[in-house]
Design a protein around this motif. Structure first.
Motif, PDB file in Angstrom:
ATOM      1  N   ASP B 553     -14.793  38.433 -21.240  1.00  0.00           N
ATOM      2  CA  ASP B 553     -16.010  38.198 -20.463  1.00  0.00           C
ATOM      3  C   ASP B 553     -16.449  39.522 -19.862  1.00  0.00           C
ATOM      4  O   ASP B 553     -15.750  40.076 -19.006  1.00  0.00           O
ATOM      5  N   PRO B 554     -17.575  40.056 -20.273  1.00  0.00           N
ATOM      6  CA  PRO B 554     -17.978  41.377 -19.778  1.00  0.00           C
ATOM      7  C   PRO B 554     -18.127  41.427 -18.263  1.00  0.00           C
ATOM      8  O   PRO B 554     -17.967  42.490 -17.667  1.00  0.00           O
ATOM      9  N   THR B 555     -18.398  40.272 -17.650  1.00  0.00           N
ATOM     10  CA  THR B 555     -18.545  40.301 -16.198  1.00  0.00           C
ATOM     11  C   THR B 555     -17.196  40.332 -15.497  1.00  0.00           C
ATOM     12  O   THR B 555     -17.113  40.629 -14.315  1.00  0.00           O
ATOM     13  N   LEU B 556     -16.120  40.013 -16.218  1.00  0.00           N
ATOM     14  CA  LEU B 556     -14.803  39.953 -15.570  1.00  0.00           C
ATOM     15  C   LEU B 556     -13.842  41.006 -16.108  1.00  0.00           C
ATOM     16  O   LEU B 556     -12.782  41.231 -15.548  1.00  0.00           O
ATOM     17  N   ALA B 557     -14.207  41.621 -17.249  1.00  0.00           N
ATOM     18  CA  ALA B 557     -13.231  42.463 -17.936  1.00  0.00           C
ATOM     19  C   ALA B 557     -12.759  43.634 -17.093  1.00  0.00           C
ATOM     20  O   ALA B 557     -11.674  44.154 -17.317  1.00  0.00           O
ATOM     21  N   ASP B 558     -13.565  44.047 -16.150  1.00  0.00           N
ATOM     22  CA  ASP B 558     -13.191  45.223 -15.359  1.00  0.00           C
ATOM     23  C   ASP B 558     -12.220  44.925 -14.237  1.00  0.00           C
ATOM     24  O   ASP B 558     -11.712  45.837 -13.603  1.00  0.00           O
TER      25      ASP B 558
END
Lengths: 125, 738
Positions: B553-558
């Motif tokens: 999930d690009p919003t959570l990957a970080d």
């Protein structure tokens, strides 16, 4: 006449949108999938790009990212056309490098207004 | 022969003694009034009878009688005394015999219970050696009694990968009850999923062993996975159906619109009118499909909330603009009033918009040449929080109480004829109410027929944490909690969560909790923590699955993720994979960012890359060398360990899936007692781990954080130090929204 690149895989959507854009005074070129979209964008000559997000070969997000990575195309606005107006898709589009987004089914006056705004023109009558 | 004769209490000499508990002498039995008739003619063999009771304390266990046939002989006091000397011994002997028989029967009974139990039962010494097992155990694991007795249980039924986990169960079980689900190995090498239940066996307060039960849940888990994939198939179906239905309909609407414009341009009024009918029918059908799909999604539990903090005023303006043409077309007037001190609302913006449009379009639909108003205000709600209240009032046809009671149901406009007169799908209010409820709010209606209606929607000001009554967050700002940052703890064990919460709160973090993977993902999306601690061994969605989804999930990957699981009590390990995970194909920017914190340490120029794929390795090497790193390359875990010894790096980039020795084994050895190497490790994982990979990875517990009570502090300081390392960097949290 401003030139628009329309990247859309669905034949009928392409047909409808391109005809209406022509009627609204745009010169229209079309790509049928994400990879072709990037290629044709790279070839240059477009003032604005309309990118359907769900495309075959590579999807709209990836195509946008690749186009954004091309220096010569930095100034070309890209409008994402998404089937859903979900906030998540919105953010995704903007993060991928789109200048704006619009929802499908396309409401022509709204889309034309957005395009005109990005091209720095008054919206068509 | 009178053996086996049954006497009633009080019957005969022995019967009477049984009642009286007193000895009895009968000189002439044949003439005795109380003689029993059960005996056969005993005139020649029994002259006198002497009976004594057999007592243990006050309790009668029997009676003993002595007889003789000599008419010249009498039983006297000496005889009785002798009998009474003997009686207690006899009593004890009889009682012991009885107790022994009862104990035997009980032993046989429980033995049968264990032997017949479909659950595999095994008892162990406190050191884990098998002392007894039942046939179900033999059947489940494939070992005969002879093969299993005396063997170490964990050595027998777990392999290298599950060994540490199994050992941990055994050591925990020597102190208290433990339950869980894990993988064990049968004699033929095949793996099964089992539910494990183990308790210490104590006699008089002292633990003398361990009792363990195993229940094969392979089928259950399989059924569960199938149910889950069926569930996912349902979601995909809903998503696809939506697309399939809308696409041709959009064509119908679009083309008829275009043709109508052409007809208008050409002045063809007749065609224009017909095409308009096609267009508006198409739009109506589309609205119906959208509503049906929305409702199906909500009913199927597939509708998700996407929460964001936003200002209500611009939304209300947008809605007013959208609905205005409809209002004007009906000759109505729309007044909008938004209270000044409204503050921001944290909710699902799209759904709030949909609800407002639904209510306003209803209001204008049922009103003609009247006035409609939308009032937005803020009130105090129960429990210390606040609500935002949207009130839509119209001067329409109104509803009777009976009609009011049905309007929130699907497909029941106040009466069927209203749908025909006024249009609409009949689903709008049902959906609006569902959306309200999903966000923890409410909707009410007041109405008078012929006068008008008022719909009131109440939403908590902070939909995400309405229960906590959190203060509203200024729009655009990141949602952070306690000063040091926000941590999401994902663990299926409540005591662990409570422990983490207390510790982290003391360190200044604010803490969210989730009890399983699905909840963890939902909470992560909602709350955007600064870091996540993740238990690997969870029954439903295991930590690897959660990790893969987080990184997808690009919003959570970080968000940095620290994995935790249990380990045997001899090792103190480290969080597996440290604080970074990169997904393949490796994004160069992500790689640079991940390495940035390590650049500034003195002498931090040597990096070890452990990666089996030459192409990936080449990419990474080139990227990093331009950044000034010296990159050593090892093709697998074994080579990697050799390189670590030969040329100690400041940092290790570790692929998980490699031949010969994979990332886990590498890490376990690296962190293990022999080396205790503390070099930071960044793990690289391919995005799409197959189910088989997950099973394999999940079974392998390597260097991990310990949950045993005596290294709690070590455990927690490890976590805090890694979190601290991440969180005290200047905030670069991905919270920007356009």
């Amino acid at each position: 006449m401003p030139r628009v690149l329309l990247v859309e895989d669905n034949e009928m959507n392409r047909d409808m949108l391109s005809r209406r854009l022509l009627k609204a005074g745009y010169e229209v070129t079309m790509a049928f999938d994400g990879a072709q979209g990037v290629e044709m964008a790279r070839a240059g000559g477009h003032d604005i790009i309309l990118m359907d997000m769900s495309l075959p070969v590579i999807d709209g997000w990836e195509a946008t990212r690749q186009i954004r990575a091309i220096d010569a195309l930095r100034g070309v606005p890209i409008i994402a056309l998404t089937a859903h107006a979900m906030a998540g898709d919105r953010d995704k589009a903007l993060e991928a490098g789109c200048s704006d987004y619009d929802t499908k089914p396309v409401e022509l006056p709204r889309l034309l207004a957005k395009m005109a705004a990005l091209l720095g023109q008054a919206p068509p009558a | 022969d009178s053996t086996g004769t049954r006497l009633a209490l009080g019957e005969g000499a022995m019967g009477q003694v049984a009642v009286s508990h007193e000895p009895l002498i009968i000189p002439n039995y044949d003439e005795w009034a109380g003689r029993s008739t059960k005996y056969s003619d005993v005139r020649d063999t029994v002259q006198a009878v002497m009976v004594a009771p057999l007592l243990i304390g006050p309790r009668l266990v029997g009676a003993i009688a002595s007889t003789h046939a000599d008419p010249t002989r009498h039983f006297g006091a000496d005889d009785l005394r002798l009998l009474q000397l003997f009686a207690p011994q006899a009593a004890i002997a009889i009682e012991n015999a009885r107790l022994y028989t009862a104990a035997q029967r009980e032993r046989e009974f429980f033995g049968a219970v264990v032997a017949n139990s479909p659950v595999a039962i095994v008892t162990l010494e406190t050191d884990g050696r098998i002392t007894a097992l039942n046939p179900a155990f033999e059947g489940l694991f494939g070992y005969t009694r002879e093969e299993a007795l005396g063997r170490d249980l964990d050595g027998l039924i777990s392999d290298e990968r599950t060994r540490s986990e199994a050992n941990a169960y055994t050591s925990q079980a020597s102190q208290g009850a433990i339950r869980g689900i894990g993988k064990r190995r049968r004699k033929d090498g095949s793996l099964i999923d089992v539910e494990i239940s183990a308790v210490p066996v104590a006699i008089e307060g002292r633990n003398i062993g361990i009792l363990a039960l195993y229940h094969d849940v392979t089928d259950l888990l399989e059924a569960k996975r199938e149910a889950e994939s069926a569930n996912q198939a349902k979601s995909r179906f809903l998503a696809n159906m939506s697309h399939e239905l809308r696409t041709p309909l959009n064509a119908i609407i679009g083309y008829s619109e275009m043709l109508k414009e052409d007809a208008d341009d050409q002045g063809n009024g007749a065609w224009s009118a017909d095409l308009e009918k096609i267009r508006s029918s198409g739009k109506h059908l589309l609205a119906l499909i959208n509503d049906v799909l929305d409702l199906s999604k909500v009913e199927a539990g597939k509708m998700e909330l996407y929460l964001e903090t936003f200002d209500v005023r611009p939304l209300v303006e947008e809605v007013r603009t959208t609905i205005q043409p409809l209002v004007v077309a009906r000759g109505n007037r729309l007044d909008v009033r938004v209270a000044a001190e409204l503050g921001p609302l944290r909710a699902d913006l799209t759904k709030v918009r949909q609800m407002l449009l639904n209510l306003l379009s209803n209001a204008t639909k049922f009103t003609e040449r009247g006035s409609i108003s939308l009032d937005v205000s803020r009130t105090a709600a129960g429990g210390g929080g606040h609500d935002v209240v949207f009130r839509v009032t119209d001067q329409g046809i109104g509803m009777t109480p009976e009609q009011q009671s049905r309007i929130f149901e699907a497909f029941s406009q106040a009466e069927a004829s209203t749908t025909r007169r006024f249009g609409g799908t009949g689903l709008g209010l049902a959906i609006t109410r569902r959306f309200c409820e999903m966000m923890g709010g409410s909707i009410d209606v007041e109405s008078t027929p012929g006068v008008g209606s008022t719909f009131t929607v109440r939403l908590p000001v902070d939909v995400g944490s309405a229960a906590e009554g959190a203060a509203p967050v200024p729009a655009g700002e990141a949602v952070t909690g306690g000063g040091a940052g926000r941590v999401l703890v994902i663990d299926d064990e409540a005591p662990v969560r409570a422990l983490m919460r207390r510790f982290l709160a003391r360190e200044g973090f604010s803490v969210d909790e989730a009890a399983d993977g699905a909840e963890g993902l939902a909470r992560a999306r909602e709350r955007r923590p600064d870091a996540i601690t993740l238990d690997v061994m969870m029954p439903d969605m295991d930590g690897w699955e959660v990790l893969a989804r987080l990184k997808d999930d690009p919003t959570l990957a970080d968000i940095p993720v620290i994995l935790l699981t249990i380990v045997d009590d001899k090792k103190v390990g480290y969080a597996l994979g440290a604080t970074e995970y990169l997904t393949k194909p490796i994004d160069r920017e992500a790689l640079r960012r991940a390495l940035a914190p390590y650049r500034h340490a003195p002498g931090a120029h040597r990096l070890l890359l452990v990666e089996d794929d030459p192409t990936t390795a080449e990419l990474v090497r080139r990227t990093l060398e331009t950044e000034g790193w010296t990159v050593d390359w090892a093709r697998n875990g074994r080579e990697g360990l050799a390189r670590v010894d030969a040329a100690p790096p400041a940092l290790i980039l570790l692929d998980l899936m490699m031949p010969e020795m994979d990332g886990f084994e590498f890490l376990e050895t690296l962190r293990g007692t022999a080396r205790r190497n503390e070099t930071p490790v960044i793990v690289v994982t391919a995005k799409d781990l197959t189910a088989e990979d997950h099973r394999r990875l999940n079974g392998h517990v390597s260097a991990v954080l310990q949950k045993g009570s005596y290294s709690r502090d070590e455990l927690l300081s490890e976590i805090a130090s890694r979190l601290g390392h991440r969180l005290r960097r200047p905030a670069s949290a991905p919270t920007t929204r356009a």
